[in-house]
Write a protein that holds these residues in place. Structure first.
Motif, short mmCIF file in Angstrom:
data_model
loop_
_atom_site.label_atom_id
_atom_site.label_comp_id
_atom_site.label_asym_id
_atom_site.label_seq_id
_atom_site.Cartn_x
_atom_site.Cartn_y
_atom_site.Cartn_z
N SER A 1 0.84 -1.20 0.00
CA SER A 1 0.00 0.00 0.00
C SER A 1 0.87 1.24 0.00
O SER A 1 2.04 1.21 0.35
CB SER A 1 -0.94 0.00 1.20
OG SER A 1 -0.22 -0.30 2.36
N HIS B 1 2.04 4.74 1.35
CA HIS B 1 2.02 5.44 2.63
C HIS B 1 2.31 6.92 2.47
O HIS B 1 2.91 7.54 3.33
CB HIS B 1 3.03 4.78 3.58
CG HIS B 1 2.45 3.57 4.25
ND1 HIS B 1 2.82 3.13 5.48
CD2 HIS B 1 1.51 2.71 3.82
CE1 HIS B 1 2.13 2.05 5.79
NE2 HIS B 1 1.33 1.77 4.80
N MET C 1 9.12 1.38 -3.54
CA MET C 1 8.10 2.06 -2.76
C MET C 1 8.67 3.21 -1.93
O MET C 1 8.00 3.72 -1.04
CB MET C 1 7.44 1.05 -1.79
CG MET C 1 6.95 -0.21 -2.44
SD MET C 1 5.72 0.04 -3.72
CE MET C 1 4.39 0.77 -2.79
N ALA D 1 6.55 11.42 2.90
CA ALA D 1 6.34 10.40 3.94
C ALA D 1 5.74 10.96 5.22
O ALA D 1 5.94 12.11 5.55
CB ALA D 1 7.66 9.75 4.27
#
Lengths: 571, 125
Positions: free
Chosen positions: B10, B12, B118, B125
């Motif tokens: 996923s 983030h 990723m 972030a």
């Protein structure tokens, strides 16, 4: 001073020699037991030229040894190959193998396996579990055991370094100021009771009749990379040994302490450590083993500084370890240490430690296992090899590491089991509570500046804890500096509520290390206090479940195991 | 990247709604199918851990319609043909080159040589 011994038909010859000038001493044992159905009496074995530390050029030494060999019964013991039969290289040795099986079935053997410091409990557990070993006796650096397992099974040991057939185990050699007396004791230890030798030799031969060929085959597949690294290893070992020998030459004659004639690991106390690697490194013998000869004669050397040429002729070696606990004599079973895995192309972390960590993680069938700082993937490789009924993921931020890991995974044939991601452990792109185990070797404190990266540790732990399901385990390898920091972080969270942590520099209590022997560590230092007090941690749900100190060679490290308990009560 | 991995991945990126960033949309430019030995018990253990809708969607987007039901049947453990189809789509189909796109932020994550990247920048972030 040279010693030589008359030898009776069924015995061996042992010679110790000492060169006064350099004050170093080398023990060389020459045993020839020919088995073409009969035992021939070897003539008295004379010496072996004194080998002085570092001073003798390789070429000279190897000429001397060749002279030795040609002058002895080695030639006599090798009957000419039977006409029309090519020397068997990789073919089966039916007679020996059949005999071997019978022998194995009859009772197996007694072995000892060396282990890196701290891994002995893992090894003891492993020999019991994997080999059904009995009479398991654990001392510092070694595990003794008896088993009927075949060589293929023995080869699979994962937490040991080198495996030996036990020849003798005695009380320590009495210490004496009289050097001659000590040498005499060593000699007696080794050559007494020749029957032991023959019994053990037949076991060794049987083991190698079954498994020796496989060994050669697998090791003759070496990638150039591995070969180079082995050679580099040997080169550095030799250099190191010359330095060690230089400094130790005085103390070599000292009484007591440790004298390792062929030790498996370097330590400060090792004296004339040796080029076991020159024998064991198949690349040195250019891939051509004198198999025909092995079948018929059997010779040993101990702790020789000899060049690669010798490796072609001598089939094995003797390992003697003398220390304060015991005197042990053994024959190594395999050419390469167990820690050299043929399925790992480029090792990162030492494979024995990686395996030990994986064994703590309680990987069950169907488990999801993550290494969020996988590097070259050593931990994942060891785990996936041993526990293939699980799914493994590795993450790293470095392209070059991931490439190396990818190559390792392909070499090991584990592409079906291990998947890689480029991702940061500080922000894992993975759902919460989705993994059963998180295993990692935290690199900080080894390569990077400790002060800067220590600040990352709570974030890292937080992410690891987040992706772990309740009941799952975290197994980490920490350097010594991180070890102190770790206790500060986790103990802090256990004792204090989140509010207190963000307020309270003064609440930084003494962090007690949760060592297996119950010692407390030192206080968390100033750097850690300042950042600990400013962060809210969620480690209340991680419960410590063991700390194991292990040796990485030059330094020590700590394996930490944590279990995640219900996180109810932590937001 | 196997679809088993995709089922976990996923985005983030900061500021997403809770539960956002999943599932990532696959735009594959190179897909490989490689046989993997089938182990029924192993696959059966995987089924309850999967996010099923995301798996079906991913399979479709790769042009490998999986002929799987909208939900696993109650007795899936004994249904070998079902397990074989799950096995195939989950473990035998790999995206070697392509892009994963976050459905909420639009952020694109490249896949190169089978490894998805990723990593987020500091701001994201």
């Amino acid at each position: 001073m040279l010693l030589s011994l008359p030898i009776s038909p069924a015995s061996s010859g042992a010679v110790l020699c000492r060169n006064r000038r350099s004050e170093s001493c080398t023990a060389v044992i020459r045993l020839a037991a020919c088995t073409d159905g009969s035992l021939r009496a070897p003539p008295p074995v004379t010496v072996i030229n004194a080998v002085r530390g570092g001073a003798v050029p390789r070429a000279t030494r190897s000429r001397r040894f060749e002279a030795l060999l040609s002058g002895t019964n080695a030639a006599a013991c090798r009957p000419a190959p039977r006409a029309g039969e090519p020397p068997p290289r990789r073919g089966p040795w039916p007679a020996l193998r059949a005999a071997g099986r019978a022998k194995m079935a009859a009772g197996g053997g007694r072995y000892f396996c060396t282990a890196g410091r701290g891994l002995e409990p893992f090894l003891a557990r492993e020999v019991r579990a994997r080999l059904g070993a009995t009479e398991v006796d654990r001392v510092s650096g070694k595990v003794f055991f008896s088993t009927e397992a075949e060589p293929g099974e023995l080869r699979k040991l994962k937490s040991g370094e080198r495996l030996f057939l036990l020849l003798k185990k005695h009380t320590p050699i009495p210490v004496s100021r009289n050097k001659g007396k000590v040498l005499h004791e060593i000699k007696s230890l080794v050559i007494e009771e020749p029957k032991y030798w023959l019994d053990v030799i037949s076991i060794w031969r049987n083991l190698h009749g079954c498994g020796g060929q496989k060994d050669n085959v697998s090791q003759e597949n070496p990638s150039p990379l591995k070969r180079k690294s082995e050679e580099a290893n040997i080169a550095t070992k030799r250099q190191k040994m010359e330095q060690v020998r230089g400094t130790m030459s005085e103390e070599c004659q000292a009484e007591g302490g440790e004298r390792c004639v062929v030790p498996e690991r370097k330590s400060d106390q090792d004296c004339w450590t040796e080029s076991k690697t020159s024998l064991e490194d198949p690349s040195k013998s250019s891939g051509e083993e004198p198999i025909a000869n092995e079948q018929l004669s059997f010779s040993f050397r101990v702790s020789c500084r000899c060049s690669g040429a010798i490796a072609k002729i001598l089939t094995s070696q003797i390992f003697i370890h003398l220390n304060d606990i015991h005197s042990v004599v053994g024959i190594p079973l395999f050419r390469l240490p167990l820690a050299n895995r043929e399925y790992i192309k480029t090792a990162g972390l030492r494979s024995t430690i990686a395996w030990a960590m994986a064994s703590l993680a309680e990987i069950s069938a169907g488990a999801f296992v993550l290494d969020p700082m996988c590097g070259l993937g050593t931990i994942l490789l060891e785990a996936a090899k041993e526990w293939p009924e699980a799914c493994y993921w590795g993450a790293d931020i470095s392209d070059s590491q991931l490439e190396g890991a990818d190559v390792n995974i392909r070499t090991a044939g584990l592409m079906d089991k291990i998947e890689l991601l480029k991702a940061s452990v500080k922000a894992l792109p993975l759902p919460s509570e989705s993994f059963d185990a998180v295993i990692s070797d935290i690199p900080f404190g080894k390569k990077f500046k400790i002060t800067k990266d220590i600040q990352l540790l709570p974030d890292i732990l937080q992410e690891m804890e987040r992706v772990l399901r309740v009941g799952g385990t975290i197994v980490l390898l920490l350097s010594q500096d991180l070890h102190k920091c770790m206790d500060g972080i986790t103990k802090h969270a256990e004792n204090d509520s989140p509010n207190a942590i963000s307020d309270g520099a003064s609440e930084t209590t003494t962090a007690k290390a949760l060592n297996v022997d119950g010692n407390s560590s030192s206080l968390v230092n100033g750097i850690e206090e300042s950042f600990l007090s400013s962060r809210q941690t969620r480690f209340g749900s991680l419960v410590p479940d063991g700390v194991y100190e292990v040796s990485l060679g030059k330094t020590d490290a700590f394996i930490y195991k944590y279990r995640k308990i219900s996180s109810a009560g932590n937001q | 990247m196997k679809l088993l991995t995709h089922n976990l991945l996923s985005s983030h990126v900061r500021g997403l709604r809770p539960g956002g960033g999943f599932p990532l949309q696959i735009q594959a430019s190179e897909v490989r199918v490689r046989p993997v030995p089938f182990n029924a018990a192993f696959v059966a253990r995987l089924v309850p851990r999967l996010r099923w809708a995301a798996l079906l969607e991913a399979a479709e987007s790769l042009g490998h319609p999986s002929e799987l039901p909208p939900e696993p049947a109650a007795d899936y453990e004994g249904d070998e043909s079902f397990l074989r189809r799950v096995h195939h789509i989950l473990l035998e189909v790999e995206v070697l080159e392509g892009v994963l796109q976050c459905p909420d932020s639009g952020r694109r994550f490249p896949i190169s040589r089978g490894i998805p990247n990723m990593l987020l920048s500091e701001e994201e972030a």
